[in-house]
Motif scaffolding. Structure first.
Motif, PDB file in Angstrom:
ATOM      1  N   LEU A 103       1.972 -63.189 -31.230  1.00  0.00           N
ATOM      2  CA  LEU A 103       1.453 -62.130 -30.371  1.00  0.00           C
ATOM      3  C   LEU A 103       1.221 -60.851 -31.147  1.00  0.00           C
ATOM      4  CD1 LEU A 103       3.455 -62.637 -27.075  1.00  0.00           C
ATOM      5  CD2 LEU A 103       1.065 -63.199 -27.516  1.00  0.00           C
ATOM      6  N   SER A 104       2.081 -60.589 -32.143  1.00  0.00           N
ATOM      7  CA  SER A 104       1.917 -59.326 -32.861  1.00  0.00           C
ATOM      8  C   SER A 104       0.714 -59.375 -33.821  1.00  0.00           C
ATOM      9  CB  SER A 104       3.197 -58.924 -33.585  1.00  0.00           C
ATOM     10  OG  SER A 104       3.290 -59.599 -34.800  1.00  0.00           O
ATOM     11  N   VAL A 105       0.264 -60.573 -34.180  1.00  0.00           N
ATOM     12  CA  VAL A 105      -0.957 -60.654 -34.991  1.00  0.00           C
ATOM     13  C   VAL A 105      -2.193 -60.558 -34.105  1.00  0.00           C
ATOM     14  CG1 VAL A 105      -2.250 -61.996 -36.682  1.00  0.00           C
ATOM     15  CG2 VAL A 105       0.225 -62.121 -36.661  1.00  0.00           C
ATOM     16  N   GLY A 106      -2.119 -61.195 -32.950  1.00  0.00           N
ATOM     17  CA  GLY A 106      -3.243 -61.133 -32.017  1.00  0.00           C
ATOM     18  C   GLY A 106      -4.395 -62.032 -32.427  1.00  0.00           C
TER      19      GLY A 106
ATOM     20  N   ALA B  46      -3.486 -65.260 -30.640  1.00  0.00           N
ATOM     21  CA  ALA B  46      -3.136 -64.955 -29.248  1.00  0.00           C
ATOM     22  C   ALA B  46      -3.817 -65.959 -28.317  1.00  0.00           C
ATOM     23  CB  ALA B  46      -3.529 -63.526 -28.898  1.00  0.00           C
TER      24      ALA B  46
ATOM     25  N   LEU C 296      -2.223 -57.360 -26.220  1.00  0.00           N
ATOM     26  CA  LEU C 296      -1.590 -58.469 -26.923  1.00  0.00           C
ATOM     27  C   LEU C 296      -2.575 -59.174 -27.844  1.00  0.00           C
ATOM     28  CD1 LEU C 296       0.712 -60.024 -24.206  1.00  0.00           C
ATOM     29  CD2 LEU C 296       1.381 -58.636 -26.160  1.00  0.00           C
ATOM     30  N   SER C 297      -3.843 -59.230 -27.444  1.00  0.00           N
ATOM     31  CA  SER C 297      -4.788 -59.960 -28.286  1.00  0.00           C
ATOM     32  C   SER C 297      -5.168 -59.154 -29.531  1.00  0.00           C
ATOM     33  CB  SER C 297      -6.025 -60.391 -27.492  1.00  0.00           C
ATOM     34  OG  SER C 297      -6.924 -59.327 -27.397  1.00  0.00           O
ATOM     35  N   VAL C 298      -4.961 -57.853 -29.504  1.00  0.00           N
ATOM     36  CA  VAL C 298      -5.203 -57.060 -30.717  1.00  0.00           C
ATOM     37  C   VAL C 298      -3.984 -57.141 -31.641  1.00  0.00           C
ATOM     38  CG1 VAL C 298      -5.796 -54.814 -31.670  1.00  0.00           C
ATOM     39  CG2 VAL C 298      -6.667 -55.472 -29.440  1.00  0.00           C
ATOM     40  N   GLY C 299      -2.797 -57.108 -31.065  1.00  0.00           N
ATOM     41  CA  GLY C 299      -1.578 -57.213 -31.851  1.00  0.00           C
ATOM     42  C   GLY C 299      -1.239 -55.924 -32.578  1.00  0.00           C
ATOM     43  N   GLY C 300      -0.503 -56.054 -33.697  1.00  0.00           N
ATOM     44  CA  GLY C 300      -0.140 -54.905 -34.531  1.00  0.00           C
ATOM     45  C   GLY C 300       0.680 -53.882 -33.769  1.00  0.00           C
TER      46      GLY C 300
ATOM     47  N   ALA D 123       0.940 -54.208 -29.997  1.00  0.00           N
ATOM     48  CA  ALA D 123       1.936 -55.154 -29.500  1.00  0.00           C
ATOM     49  C   ALA D 123       3.311 -54.485 -29.468  1.00  0.00           C
ATOM     50  CB  ALA D 123       1.965 -56.408 -30.367  1.00  0.00           C
TER      51      ALA D 123
ATOM     52  N   ARG E 189       7.834 -53.034 -22.145  1.00  0.00           N
ATOM     53  CA  ARG E 189       8.587 -54.118 -21.519  1.00  0.00           C
ATOM     54  C   ARG E 189      10.072 -53.800 -21.522  1.00  0.00           C
ATOM     55  NH1 ARG E 189       9.294 -58.933 -22.713  1.00  0.00           N
ATOM     56  NH2 ARG E 189       8.942 -59.703 -20.630  1.00  0.00           N
TER      57      ARG E 189
END
Lengths: 217, 217
Positions: A122-125, A129, B122-126, B129, B136
């Motif tokens: 998730l952190s890479v995306g 993702a 989430l889809s971008v990440g980094g 995220a 959360r």
């Protein structure tokens, strides 16, 4: 350099064994450092192979990470599926309990795997993702089919058809979120986590199966 | 060019109003196209301002996206907090119900906001995220404090202290996952979603509050 002076172990293993070693190493390295900071040198080192062999067998770092996600997702889903498929005549609460136990047992025994699948991916995306999203959809579909078939056996098939997929999404999200929380609270025991979630959702599902409905006053 | 020939509306609005317009536009554009495909030209267009003004007021595209996440996270948490803080003497099931209603009402009325906060970030990440992860954690802490104080009122404070944070993580994850599922199933009504989750988790929490415990057989 004659063949006899080369490292014999690097030659003799069949490709699938070698790939498994590299993937095991990659899961460990990605889990520790994340995708961006992980180095292919370290993956090769941990796997005990040369860096060119990593590229030859598993492609670029992106390919390697993708393959880690695919393999670990399959391992996780297989572990949970296996955990619940021991007996077709199981009572629904035991079915749910075995599913939750299998899930938390897998995560507890494979923390690197879960960290890569959940946090690192998730952190890479990006496309990673998307792959995680597909895995989630598969998990939700699987749980939904169990919810619907259980509801049907209990005589509330129509309600289960309507709400089954949504309830499955909620249940999968609850389990994921609790497993994610566990990464930061590793002292809690695996069985305790499964019990918490069982108590939360079964004493819920349990009453729903009896046809009980909560309504706002 | 004399001042009188410039567009008058682009000059007269105070900075905070202008920033709000730009952020509103950005949330809409990021929600539709995702971070990478979204263009600053389109954000400027939708906001009705010049592109340099977007950069001057809100910085780079990364800054703008970060600011969207921060603002939308605050709006979401405020909406839920407000929804449950109407009456301190609420019964615990009504408290949970109002919280869930507020959450799904916010998501239903602000789908762009939720899409940016959840899917796009989430889809971008980094670092995005990381920001989502912080949000959360804040949400889980908030829910955990409600679980613990409710448990204490019900005389099971010790159990609630032990399991409250984990149960809160599960509940937040269930709500997020169901809201995520909703993006792909927009025909389900907001109140229906809140009811599903209420039935799932309250008939759970409800029995827990009575001290009931499920154990494997």
């Amino acid at each position: 350099m004659s063949r006899s002076t080369q490292q014999p172990r690097a030659r003799r293993l069949p490709r699938d064994v070698r790939e498994r070693q590299i993937l095991d190493a990659a899961v460990q390295v990605f889990s520790q450092h994340g995708f961006h900071a992980a180095s292919m040198d370290e993956v090769a080192d941990v796997a005990g192979v040369s860096k060119p062999m990593v590229y030859t067998y598993l492609g670029s770092k992106e390919d390697l990470f993708s393959e880690c996600i695919r393999r670990e997702a399959k391992r996780l889903i297989d572990a949970v599926t296996e955990g619940v498929s021991t007996d077709d005549e199981l009572a629904p609460d035991m079915l749910l309990w075995l599913g939750l136990r299998s899930f938390f047992r897998y995560v507890g025994g494979n923390r690197d795997s879960w960290t890569v699948l959940h946090r690192q991916a998730l952190s890479v995306g990006g496309t990673f993702a998307d792959e995680i999203s597909e895995m989630r959809t598969r998990s939700i579909d699987l749980v939904a089919s169990v919810v619907v078939s259980t509801g049907t056996k209990q005589g509330i098939g129509e309600q289960a058809e309507k709400s089954g997929a949504g309830l499955a999404a909620a249940l999968v999200g609850a389990a994921e979120s609790l497993a994610d929380w566990w990464i930061d609270h590793p002292d809690v025991e695996e069985g305790t986590l499964a019990s918490w979630l069982m108590n939360l959702v079964w004493l819920g599902f349990g009453d729903l199966v009896q046809g009980a409905v909560w309504r706002p006053r």
